[in-house]
Design a protein around this motif. Structure first.
Motif, short mmCIF file in Angstrom:
data_model
loop_
_atom_site.label_atom_id
_atom_site.label_comp_id
_atom_site.label_asym_id
_atom_site.label_seq_id
_atom_site.Cartn_x
_atom_site.Cartn_y
_atom_site.Cartn_z
N LYS A 80 0.86 -1.19 0.00
CA LYS A 80 0.00 0.00 0.00
C LYS A 80 0.89 1.24 0.00
O LYS A 80 1.88 1.29 0.72
CB LYS A 80 -0.89 0.02 1.25
N ASN A 81 0.51 2.25 -0.80
CA ASN A 81 1.27 3.49 -0.81
C ASN A 81 0.80 4.39 0.34
O ASN A 81 -0.06 4.00 1.14
CB ASN A 81 1.19 4.19 -2.17
N ALA A 82 1.35 5.60 0.42
CA ALA A 82 1.02 6.52 1.52
C ALA A 82 -0.46 6.87 1.56
O ALA A 82 -0.99 7.21 2.62
CB ALA A 82 1.86 7.79 1.40
N LYS A 83 -1.14 6.76 0.43
CA LYS A 83 -2.57 7.06 0.37
C LYS A 83 -3.43 5.82 0.68
O LYS A 83 -4.65 5.90 0.64
CB LYS A 83 -2.94 7.59 -1.01
N GLY A 84 -2.77 4.70 0.95
CA GLY A 84 -3.50 3.47 1.22
C GLY A 84 -3.96 2.74 -0.03
O GLY A 84 -4.75 1.80 0.06
N GLU A 85 -3.44 3.15 -1.18
CA GLU A 85 -3.80 2.51 -2.45
C GLU A 85 -2.88 1.34 -2.74
O GLU A 85 -1.69 1.37 -2.45
CB GLU A 85 -3.69 3.53 -3.58
#
Length: 111
Positions: A80-85
């Motif tokens: 997951k990236n910093a945006k939770g994606e």
């Protein structure tokens, strides 16, 4: 940290109900093991989560669980990236994910 893998055309996510990870045996066959413990699970015999840092294993923090190295075959893994994606990363043929399996009273769990 890895939050999902792709194996045999199927996506396996740690957030799934009862996620199981494939483990490559020395003879080339596959066996399956539970992928960690959900944070909401009431068991106290193992830590919550589906990850173990190599440093913590080397430092002996997992010693009581008798961790053993396992190879997790996959064609891709997800973080997951910093945006939770979800971001999927394909793996080059022949690359294997290194994991650890621990023993509990009645099953083998992977991280």
């Amino acid at each position: 940290m890895c939050a999902g893998i792709e194996f045999a055309g199927r996506q396996i996510l740690w957030s799934d109900d009862n996620p199981q990870l494939p483990m490559l045996r020395k003879d080339g066959s596959i066996c399956w093991g539970a992928w960690g413990k959900a944070f909401t699970e009431a068991r106290r015999d193992i830590p919550a989560g589906g990850w173990a840092r190599l440093e913590s294993i080397r430092d002996g923090k997992w010693k009581r669980y008798h961790p053993v190295a396992v190879k997790i075959p996959a064609t891709a893994f997800m973080e997951k990236n910093a945006k939770g994606e979800a971001v999927w990363f394909p793996l080059v043929s022949g690359i294997i994910i290194q994991g650890a399996a621990i023993e509990t009273s009645n099953e083998i769990m992977t991280a």
